[in-house]
Design a protein around this motif. Sequence first.
Motif, mmCIF file in Angstrom:
data_model
loop_
_atom_site.group_PDB
_atom_site.id
_atom_site.type_symbol
_atom_site.label_atom_id
_atom_site.label_comp_id
_atom_site.label_asym_id
_atom_site.label_seq_id
_atom_site.Cartn_x
_atom_site.Cartn_y
_atom_site.Cartn_z
ATOM 1 N N ASP A 129 -3.087 8.153 5.555
ATOM 2 C CA ASP A 129 -4.459 8.001 5.069
ATOM 3 C C ASP A 129 -4.641 6.695 4.295
ATOM 4 O O ASP A 129 -5.706 6.069 4.362
ATOM 5 C CB ASP A 129 -4.838 9.191 4.185
ATOM 6 C CG ASP A 129 -4.905 10.502 4.956
ATOM 7 O OD1 ASP A 129 -5.005 10.450 6.205
ATOM 8 O OD2 ASP A 129 -4.840 11.574 4.316
ATOM 9 N N ALA A 130 -3.603 6.310 3.573
ATOM 10 C CA ALA A 130 -3.689 5.079 2.783
ATOM 11 C C ALA A 130 -3.674 3.841 3.674
ATOM 12 O O ALA A 130 -4.389 2.858 3.415
ATOM 13 C CB ALA A 130 -2.538 5.017 1.784
ATOM 14 N N GLN A 168 0.833 -1.207 0.000
ATOM 15 C CA GLN A 168 0.000 0.000 0.000
ATOM 16 C C GLN A 168 0.868 1.258 0.000
ATOM 17 O O GLN A 168 0.551 2.242 -0.683
ATOM 18 C CB GLN A 168 -0.916 0.003 1.228
ATOM 19 C CG GLN A 168 -1.899 1.167 1.259
ATOM 20 C CD GLN A 168 -2.868 1.140 0.088
ATOM 21 O OE1 GLN A 168 -3.650 0.202 -0.070
ATOM 22 N NE2 GLN A 168 -2.805 2.148 -0.767
ATOM 23 N N LEU A 169 1.951 1.238 0.734
ATOM 24 C CA LEU A 169 2.867 2.381 0.722
ATOM 25 C C LEU A 169 3.473 2.589 -0.657
ATOM 26 O O LEU A 169 3.616 3.730 -1.135
ATOM 27 C CB LEU A 169 3.975 2.175 1.756
ATOM 28 C CG LEU A 169 3.564 2.194 3.232
ATOM 29 C CD1 LEU A 169 4.764 1.885 4.124
ATOM 30 C CD2 LEU A 169 2.962 3.543 3.617
ATOM 31 N N SER A 216 1.180 6.863 -6.812
ATOM 32 C CA SER A 216 0.115 7.839 -7.077
ATOM 33 C C SER A 216 0.564 9.279 -6.818
ATOM 34 O O SER A 216 -0.017 10.214 -7.373
ATOM 35 C CB SER A 216 -1.114 7.523 -6.211
ATOM 36 O OG SER A 216 -0.869 7.821 -4.846
ATOM 37 N N LEU A 217 1.614 9.450 -6.019
ATOM 38 C CA LEU A 217 2.054 10.788 -5.638
ATOM 39 C C LEU A 217 3.257 11.299 -6.426
ATOM 40 O O LEU A 217 3.440 12.514 -6.544
ATOM 41 C CB LEU A 217 2.418 10.815 -4.146
ATOM 42 C CG LEU A 217 1.274 10.634 -3.146
ATOM 43 C CD1 LEU A 217 1.841 10.457 -1.741
ATOM 44 C CD2 LEU A 217 0.328 11.830 -3.179
ATOM 45 N N GLN A 272 2.125 1.679 -3.560
ATOM 46 C CA GLN A 272 1.092 2.176 -4.465
ATOM 47 C C GLN A 272 0.797 3.654 -4.204
ATOM 48 O O GLN A 272 0.538 4.428 -5.143
ATOM 49 C CB GLN A 272 -0.183 1.343 -4.314
ATOM 50 C CG GLN A 272 -0.052 -0.091 -4.806
ATOM 51 C CD GLN A 272 0.363 -0.168 -6.274
ATOM 52 O OE1 GLN A 272 -0.125 0.590 -7.122
ATOM 53 N NE2 GLN A 272 1.281 -1.080 -6.576
ATOM 54 N N THR A 273 0.836 4.048 -2.955
ATOM 55 C CA THR A 273 0.628 5.461 -2.622
ATOM 56 C C THR A 273 1.764 6.302 -3.201
ATOM 57 O O THR A 273 1.539 7.402 -3.724
ATOM 58 C CB THR A 273 0.551 5.641 -1.097
ATOM 59 O OG1 THR A 273 -0.482 4.807 -0.583
ATOM 60 C CG2 THR A 273 0.272 7.090 -0.726
ATOM 61 N N TYR A 274 2.970 5.797 -3.105
ATOM 62 C CA TYR A 274 4.121 6.472 -3.710
ATOM 63 C C TYR A 274 3.920 6.642 -5.210
ATOM 64 O O TYR A 274 4.130 7.738 -5.764
ATOM 65 C CB TYR A 274 5.382 5.677 -3.398
ATOM 66 C CG TYR A 274 6.536 5.883 -4.341
ATOM 67 C CD1 TYR A 274 7.079 7.154 -4.553
ATOM 68 C CD2 TYR A 274 7.109 4.805 -5.012
ATOM 69 C CE1 TYR A 274 8.157 7.328 -5.417
ATOM 70 C CE2 TYR A 274 8.183 4.967 -5.868
ATOM 71 C CZ TYR A 274 8.700 6.234 -6.073
ATOM 72 O OH TYR A 274 9.757 6.408 -6.926
ATOM 73 N N PRO A 297 -0.439 11.599 3.480
ATOM 74 C CA PRO A 297 -1.054 10.745 2.452
ATOM 75 C C PRO A 297 -0.806 9.257 2.686
ATOM 76 O O PRO A 297 -1.668 8.425 2.377
ATOM 77 C CB PRO A 297 -0.386 11.217 1.156
ATOM 78 C CG PRO A 297 0.088 12.604 1.446
ATOM 79 C CD PRO A 297 0.474 12.590 2.894
ATOM 80 N N PHE A 298 0.348 8.929 3.238
ATOM 81 C CA PHE A 298 0.667 7.533 3.505
ATOM 82 C C PHE A 298 -0.116 7.028 4.720
ATOM 83 O O PHE A 298 -0.569 5.877 4.734
ATOM 84 C CB PHE A 298 2.177 7.381 3.716
ATOM 85 C CG PHE A 298 2.987 7.698 2.498
ATOM 86 C CD1 PHE A 298 3.260 6.733 1.548
ATOM 87 C CD2 PHE A 298 3.462 8.991 2.278
ATOM 88 C CE1 PHE A 298 3.990 7.023 0.411
ATOM 89 C CE2 PHE A 298 4.199 9.301 1.151
ATOM 90 C CZ PHE A 298 4.456 8.318 0.210
#
Length: 562
Positions: free
Chosen positions: A550-551, A520-521, A527-528, A523-525, A547-548
């Motif tokens: 929240d994810a 998840q971290l 997206s950012l 994928q968040t990376y 943001p991380f």
Amino acid sequence: MYSYDEFDRDYVKNRVAIFRDQVARRVSGALTEDEFKPLRLQNGIYLQLHAYMLRVAIPYGTLNSAQMRQLAMIAEKWDKGYGHFTTRQNIQYNWPKLVDLPDILDALADVEMHAIQTSGNCIRNVTADHFAGAAADEVEDPRPAAELLRQWSTDHPEFAFLPRKFKIAVTGSPNDRAVIKAHDIGLRVLRDDAGEVGYQVIVGGGLGRTPVVGETIREFLPKEHLLAYCEAILRVYNLHGRRDNKYKARIKILVMEEGLESFRDQVEAEFASLLEVHNGPSLIPDPAVVARIEAAFAPPPFEDLPDSDAGYEARLAEDEDFARWCATNLTAHRQQGYAIASISLKPVGAAPGDASADQMRVVADLAERYSFDELRVSHEQNLILPHVAKRDLPAVYDALREAELATANIGLIGDIIACPGLDYCALATARSIPIAQDIAQHFSDPDYSRLIGDMKIKISGCINSCGHHHVGHIGILGLDRAGRENYQITIGGDHTESLKMGQRLGRGFDAEEVVPAIEQLVQTYFSLRESEAETFLQVVERAGTQPFKDALYPAKEPADAG
């Protein structure tokens, strides 16, 4: 590299003979375990969960092929066929028998190695940049300074029983590969405005339960005053460091309590006293001794080679696996026509830092044939061939691949630092190795790893932080939570010259939840990030941790729960 003189050989052999008698008395029952403990610790021997553990010193991470072959022999004869390379550039054996330990130490002495001061409240193994003497960005090879410090600190009568263990690291480059700001004393080789070489001195760094970024106590220290200034720091620490609470006994606590300015004033006063009153010139090394040490680290006889090699370039073009390995595992060398080759000890499914006896012998053979008989151990638990001609890289790669040592993951998500954790360590509160193995397996696709890019995951099985989790881009700390292994996650740590501690994101995760959390971290990376060139750490620095958080923790589940 440095070779023992007659004094060194006699000193180490005598220590082994003394310890052999101590072991005999322990086995006979003449010594209790409590009486034996301080004696074994002075020889690098711990009592772990299942057996004794021997920690062997590899000063500043440098060794030759004969020493590596001896380490392989010891692993095969007296252990279970492998050794574990650590974040202090040492090697540990996890299964020796007590009665065999004197023979092991004798075998080490035969190749100019020992386990002295790898444990206990003393000055531990001095570490250095694993690319020392080879790196293109180097001001000066830091290993002569590290060797001088090793000789000064070994069996130093005043510093054998400090308030707590003490660690020194040296780098010769502006790009810090020795984590100097996380050490009790960190030294950076630099030049002043006049071009003179000296040291930036950093003090009071450390990880563990109270992570602290070291602070500069001297911007520039002339080379000849290295020992005197370090002695001044140690004297102030030894006098004022706390002995009533081992959790507050490190020098970082003293510096925080005193304040840097007050601590600096005390050190400077002691330094002046050493030089002017207490026969300080004895702490200025004899130039002949310095010259002899520096000569031991003279550059090898490099050939005058072109920067490119036709065979190497052809192999790059035709072999995707070789090209991938070169892209991740090679570093620029200061000598044209050569490269620094990093050997990953992190194949998918293995325990980070472990190497079998057969693998050690392969690496020893490669060092002898292709790297001027030099090897390095990195604090990232990998091995280094520091001086490989580019024309020889295909042969080196083929030999590594046959030995299952050609994993192309240096600096990528699979290049994980992990302590032994609860599988071995008596201090651990959770396992580290299985978590590292699960993460490496999940991200085993080489194309996916390269897409993620620069990623440092560091895992510790307890608060003591032997896995350096505080300074991981992603740090993982294993703890016991009501009888279950639970893992806290931090992000944004940095182990370089910009050293910073990662920030905890929220509640911990059970073991089976860790890999999905890391995914998840990632994928968040994705997206950012604003481009594929922007690294995970750069995104965290730009976008922050929210943001991380929240994810990982949906709104219905507060991030600070638990």
